[in-house]
Design a protein around this motif. Structure first.
Motif, PDB file in Angstrom:
ATOM      1  N   LYS A 184       0.835  -1.203   0.000  1.00 45.72           N
ATOM      2  CA  LYS A 184       0.000   0.000   0.000  1.00 45.72           C
ATOM      3  C   LYS A 184       0.871   1.255   0.000  1.00 45.72           C
ATOM      4  N   ASP A 185       1.889   1.265   0.853  1.00 43.66           N
ATOM      5  CA  ASP A 185       2.735   2.457   0.964  1.00 43.66           C
ATOM      6  C   ASP A 185       3.606   2.685  -0.272  1.00 43.66           C
ATOM      7  N   VAL A 186       4.136   1.616  -0.872  1.00 47.08           N
ATOM      8  CA  VAL A 186       5.020   1.855  -2.028  1.00 47.08           C
ATOM      9  C   VAL A 186       4.229   2.125  -3.302  1.00 47.08           C
ATOM     10  N   LEU A 187       2.985   1.621  -3.371  1.00 50.71           N
ATOM     11  CA  LEU A 187       2.228   1.789  -4.610  1.00 50.71           C
ATOM     12  C   LEU A 187       1.317   3.009  -4.597  1.00 50.71           C
ATOM     13  N   ALA A 188       1.100   3.591  -3.412  1.00 46.16           N
ATOM     14  CA  ALA A 188       0.113   4.670  -3.290  1.00 46.16           C
ATOM     15  C   ALA A 188       0.408   5.851  -4.217  1.00 46.16           C
ATOM     16  N   GLU A 189       1.690   6.119  -4.505  1.00 46.16           N
ATOM     17  CA  GLU A 189       2.022   7.293  -5.327  1.00 46.16           C
ATOM     18  C   GLU A 189       1.992   7.014  -6.830  1.00 46.16           C
ATOM     19  N   ILE A 190       1.886   5.740  -7.221  1.00 45.81           N
ATOM     20  CA  ILE A 190       1.962   5.404  -8.658  1.00 45.81           C
ATOM     21  C   ILE A 190       0.861   6.088  -9.487  1.00 45.81           C
ATOM     22  N   PRO A 191      -0.431   6.014  -9.058  1.00 44.74           N
ATOM     23  CA  PRO A 191      -1.459   6.672  -9.884  1.00 44.74           C
ATOM     24  C   PRO A 191      -1.164   8.150 -10.114  1.00 44.74           C
ATOM     25  N   GLU A 192      -0.740   8.852  -9.051  1.00 44.68           N
ATOM     26  CA  GLU A 192      -0.442  10.289  -9.169  1.00 44.68           C
ATOM     27  C   GLU A 192       0.751  10.514 -10.098  1.00 44.68           C
ATOM     28  N   GLN A 193       1.762   9.638 -10.016  1.00 41.95           N
ATOM     29  CA  GLN A 193       2.950   9.780 -10.870  1.00 41.95           C
ATOM     30  C   GLN A 193       2.590   9.530 -12.336  1.00 41.95           C
ATOM     31  N   LEU A 194       1.729   8.548 -12.570  1.00 44.42           N
ATOM     32  CA  LEU A 194       1.272   8.292 -13.943  1.00 44.42           C
ATOM     33  C   LEU A 194       0.496   9.503 -14.466  1.00 44.42           C
ATOM     34  N   LEU A 195      -0.395  10.051 -13.640  1.00 47.02           N
ATOM     35  CA  LEU A 195      -1.187  11.215 -14.062  1.00 47.02           C
ATOM     36  C   LEU A 195      -0.295  12.419 -14.346  1.00 47.02           C
ATOM     37  N   SER A 196       0.755  12.610 -13.520  1.00 45.69           N
ATOM     38  CA  SER A 196       1.622  13.778 -13.737  1.00 45.69           C
ATOM     39  C   SER A 196       2.360  13.653 -15.069  1.00 45.69           C
ATOM     40  N   TYR A 197       2.732  12.414 -15.444  1.00 47.13           N
ATOM     41  CA  TYR A 197       3.367  12.218 -16.764  1.00 47.13           C
ATOM     42  C   TYR A 197       2.382  12.566 -17.874  1.00 47.13           C
ATOM     43  N   MET A 198       1.171  12.038 -17.792  1.00 51.29           N
ATOM     44  CA  MET A 198       0.160  12.258 -18.845  1.00 51.29           C
ATOM     45  C   MET A 198      -0.167  13.751 -18.971  1.00 51.29           C
ATOM     46  N   LYS A 199      -0.240  14.410 -17.818  1.00 51.01           N
ATOM     47  CA  LYS A 199      -0.619  15.827 -17.808  1.00 51.01           C
ATOM     48  C   LYS A 199       0.463  16.694 -18.459  1.00 51.01           C
ATOM     49  N   THR A 200       1.741  16.436 -18.086  1.00 50.27           N
ATOM     50  CA  THR A 200       2.811  17.272 -18.633  1.00 50.27           C
ATOM     51  C   THR A 200       2.950  17.055 -20.136  1.00 50.27           C
ATOM     52  N   ARG A 201       2.512  15.888 -20.615  1.00 45.09           N
ATOM     53  CA  ARG A 201       2.601  15.600 -22.066  1.00 45.09           C
ATOM     54  C   ARG A 201       1.280  15.870 -22.776  1.00 45.09           C
ATOM     55  N   ASP A 202       0.273  16.340 -22.021  1.00 47.39           N
ATOM     56  CA  ASP A 202      -1.059  16.603 -22.564  1.00 47.39           C
ATOM     57  C   ASP A 202      -1.626  15.361 -23.276  1.00 47.39           C
ATOM     58  N   ILE A 203      -1.454  14.200 -22.637  1.00 49.54           N
ATOM     59  CA  ILE A 203      -1.978  12.953 -23.213  1.00 49.54           C
ATOM     60  C   ILE A 203      -3.342  12.681 -22.588  1.00 49.54           C
ATOM     61  N   LYS A 204      -4.357  12.556 -23.428  1.00 45.18           N
ATOM     62  CA  LYS A 204      -5.710  12.264 -22.943  1.00 45.18           C
ATOM     63  C   LYS A 204      -5.935  10.753 -23.022  1.00 45.18           C
ATOM     64  N   PRO A 205      -6.739  10.206 -22.114  1.00 47.72           N
ATOM     65  CA  PRO A 205      -6.992   8.758 -22.198  1.00 47.72           C
ATOM     66  C   PRO A 205      -7.830   8.433 -23.423  1.00 47.72           C
ATOM     67  N   HIS A 206      -7.597   7.252 -24.004  1.00 51.12           N
ATOM     68  CA  HIS A 206      -8.470   6.798 -25.090  1.00 51.12           C
ATOM     69  C   HIS A 206      -9.822   6.516 -24.493  1.00 51.12           C
ATOM     70  N   ARG A 207     -10.851   6.918 -25.177  1.00 53.39           N
ATOM     71  CA  ARG A 207     -12.198   6.596 -24.709  1.00 53.39           C
ATOM     72  C   ARG A 207     -12.440   5.111 -24.931  1.00 53.39           C
ATOM     73  N   ALA A 208     -12.966   4.430 -23.910  1.00 49.76           N
ATOM     74  CA  ALA A 208     -13.336   3.022 -24.101  1.00 49.76           C
ATOM     75  C   ALA A 208     -14.496   2.990 -25.089  1.00 49.76           C
ATOM     76  N   ASP A 209     -14.456   2.029 -26.036  1.00 52.17           N
ATOM     77  CA  ASP A 209     -15.541   1.950 -27.029  1.00 52.17           C
ATOM     78  C   ASP A 209     -16.857   1.720 -26.318  1.00 52.17           C
ATOM     79  N   PRO A 210     -17.913   2.378 -26.822  1.00 46.75           N
ATOM     80  CA  PRO A 210     -19.219   2.101 -26.219  1.00 46.75           C
ATOM     81  C   PRO A 210     -19.616   0.646 -26.495  1.00 46.75           C
ATOM     82  N   GLU A 211     -20.454   0.134 -25.614  1.00 51.81           N
ATOM     83  CA  GLU A 211     -20.863  -1.272 -25.789  1.00 51.81           C
ATOM     84  C   GLU A 211     -21.593  -1.429 -27.110  1.00 51.81           C
TER      85      GLU A 211
END
Length: 525
Positions: free
Chosen positions: A498-525
């Motif tokens: 829990k302690d070592v992984l807690a920062e991973i989501p935020e670190q991933l988001l900070s990478y995406m944000k600085t590169r202005d990468i938007k998530p792919h939309r999941a295809d509608p059903e």
């Protein structure tokens, strides 16, 4: 919110089809106990039910959240006999979220000798108003409050609560000595401004700043998120009113005006948005094989595994790996060792594949990594020095090949901590901080880990030769902090993960944000 739809259930009713219900149980962290969380509605007379009732769960990337779905026939009683049982499925919440488009189909098991059909689980994130607003305001002809100069105005924003009270949610900076201030643009989550209710009152007070903290009230005005958002197409001008002046002076008009110059809304993406959009987490392991760990055959060695207990290295690897593997579709994990003399020629290596396959260092699943680790302990000679840079550069090289947000790399380094190539490691981390990767370091054994704390960069941003890390990508924990006296290893390893992984989501988001990468939309059903 997992929803569920069993398919092709066993028929248990003699005269008609079954009347199924799904009961969700959550496993209590660190124990084998299961607690009922909730049930779907009962659907009469079908073997292919689509349940409407959803289960709303709090999701934590850094925890293993085990779920059990039981399918009793549901019909007539909360208590059902074993003979009526239609099957059950076990799954981790991370597996559902990490699966394609948040859809996971699992076979139902538990009725010996019978095929029980399958259960289809769907997960979606509840969008709790994730918009973020940027706005800019200015004012004109505010009342003069200071005896010697003009006013020093600032604004205070309040959102209204259900009970009619107000909570402060933003203060602008002070603009000195003017009755016509222009404030800097600022950003605020919509949640903070109005709690997601677009028509709720937003109150704004205008003050004149005083050094001693007794700021003078100039006036106030009220608006709402919906009204503010109209400024996207036109300027909105608000009259600033001072109720006390209004009562006293017949000719009072206002205490100035505030104009909303600009207003824009952006959606804030979440970790789950990227995972559902197809971002894969690639997990790589690097294990310290230096002589300071002690001979693996000796009980005092940090690599020693008794018949009854895994070594600290194996425990840390299992704890972290078992969570991350849910987000990696191929479950193939490159695994390296460093600081050993490697056969056949006894050369010192700082990135030798644990499976002894230079062409393909990937192991199948966490079990495969553990197997290769134990095999390596038998074939290499523990040596030194402790160099991190080669394996960090190795993963960075892979991460640099795909930077479009579809791949994100997590490197787990497990070490006894006395690092030999600090300068090169800092340089490697600073370079890696602009790539889609994070580094987790688990320190085992009794060493002092000051160097690791420096690499962690939580207190002071890591730098190398005048270059600063673009993002904080390192998380360090000492293994000894998680070995508790109660001897509940499952619980203490869950805390470590829990302690070592807690920062991973935020670190991933900070990478995406600085590169202005938007998530792919999941295809509608």
């Amino acid at each position: 919110t997992p929803g569920s739809s069993p398919r092709n259930l066993l028929d248990m009713d003699t005269f008609s089809k079954s009347d199924p219900v799904v009961v969700l149980f959550l496993q209590v962290s660190g124990s084998s106990e299961w607690k009922e969380f909730g049930r779907t509605e009962v659907i009469d007379n079908t073997l292919n039910p689509d349940f409407v009732r959803k289960f709303v769960l709090d999701y934590y990337f850094e925890e293993k959240q085990n779920l059990r779905f039981d399918v009793p026939p549901g019909s007539h009683s909360a208590l059902f006999g074993v003979q009526d049982f239609l099957g059950q499925a076990f799954v981790a919440l991370g597996e559902v979220i990490g699966s394609q488009r948040g859809r996971l189909e699992r076979p139902l098991t538990g009725v010996p000798g019978k095929r029980c059909g399958t259960i289809l689980l769907l997960a979606e994130e509840l969008s709790n108003c994730r918009d973020i607003v940027t706005m800019q305001l200015c004012a004109n002809k505010l009342d003069k409050k200071d005896f010697f100069g003009k006013s020093d105005p600032f604004l205070v924003f309040y959102r209204s609560n259900e009970d009619g009270t107000f909570t402060i949610c933003h203060k602008t900076e002070v603009v000195k000595n003017t009755l016509n201030p222009v404030w800097q643009p600022f950003t605020i989550p919509v949640r903070a401004l109005c709690n997601g209710d677009y028509d709720r009152t937003v109150k704004i007070d205008v003050y004149d700043w005083d050094r001693d903290g007794s700021h003078d009230f100039i006036g106030e005005f009220a608006t709402s998120y919906r009204e503010l958002s109209r400024a996207q197409s036109q300027f909105t001008v608000y009259e600033v009113l001072n109720p006390r002046k209004k009562c006293k002076k017949k000719k009072y008009v206002n205490s100035g005006t505030v104009t909303l110059l600009s207003f824009s809304v952006e959606s804030e993406f979440t970790f789950v948005d990227y995972i559902r959009g197809g971002t894969q987490l690639n997990f790589t392991v690097a294990i310290d094989f230096t002589a300071s760990n002690g001979l693996p055959s000796q009980p005092t060695s940090l690599h020693y595994a008794s018949p009854y207990q895994l070594s600290a290295y194996a425990l840390a690897l299992k704890a972290v790996g078992e969570i991350i593997q849910d987000y990696d579709s191929d479950k193939l994990f490159p695994a390296y060792g460093f600081g050993a003399k490697v056969p056949p020629d006894g050369k010192i290596s700082h990135q030798f594949p644990l499976n002894n396959n230079v062409e393909n260092p990937s192991c199948a699943g966490i079990e495969g990594v553990l197997e290769s680790y134990l095999q390596s302990l038998r074939t290499v000679q523990l040596y030194g020095p402790t160099n991190f840079a080669p394996v960090i550069n190795q993963v960075a090289g892979t991460a640099a090949q795909v930077t479009d947000g579809s791949q994100y790399h997590v490197l787990l380094i497990i070490t006894d901590g006395v690092i030999s190539d600090m300068l090169q490691t800092k340089e490697a981390i600073v370079t890696a901080s602009s790539l889609p990767m994070s580094i987790i370091i688990v320190g085992v054994g009794p060493a002092e880990f000051e160097a690791m704390e420096e690499l962690d960069g939580d207190e002071v941003r890591l730098s190398s030769r005048g270059r600063y890390a673009e993002r904080d990508i390192v998380q360090f924990v000492p293994f000894r902090d998680y070995v508790d006296d109660s001897g509940n290893q499952v619980l203490s390893m869950a805390r470590l993960a829990k302690d070592v992984l807690a920062e991973i989501p935020e670190q991933l988001l900070s990478y995406m944000k600085t590169r202005d990468i938007k998530p792919h939309r999941a295809d509608p059903e």
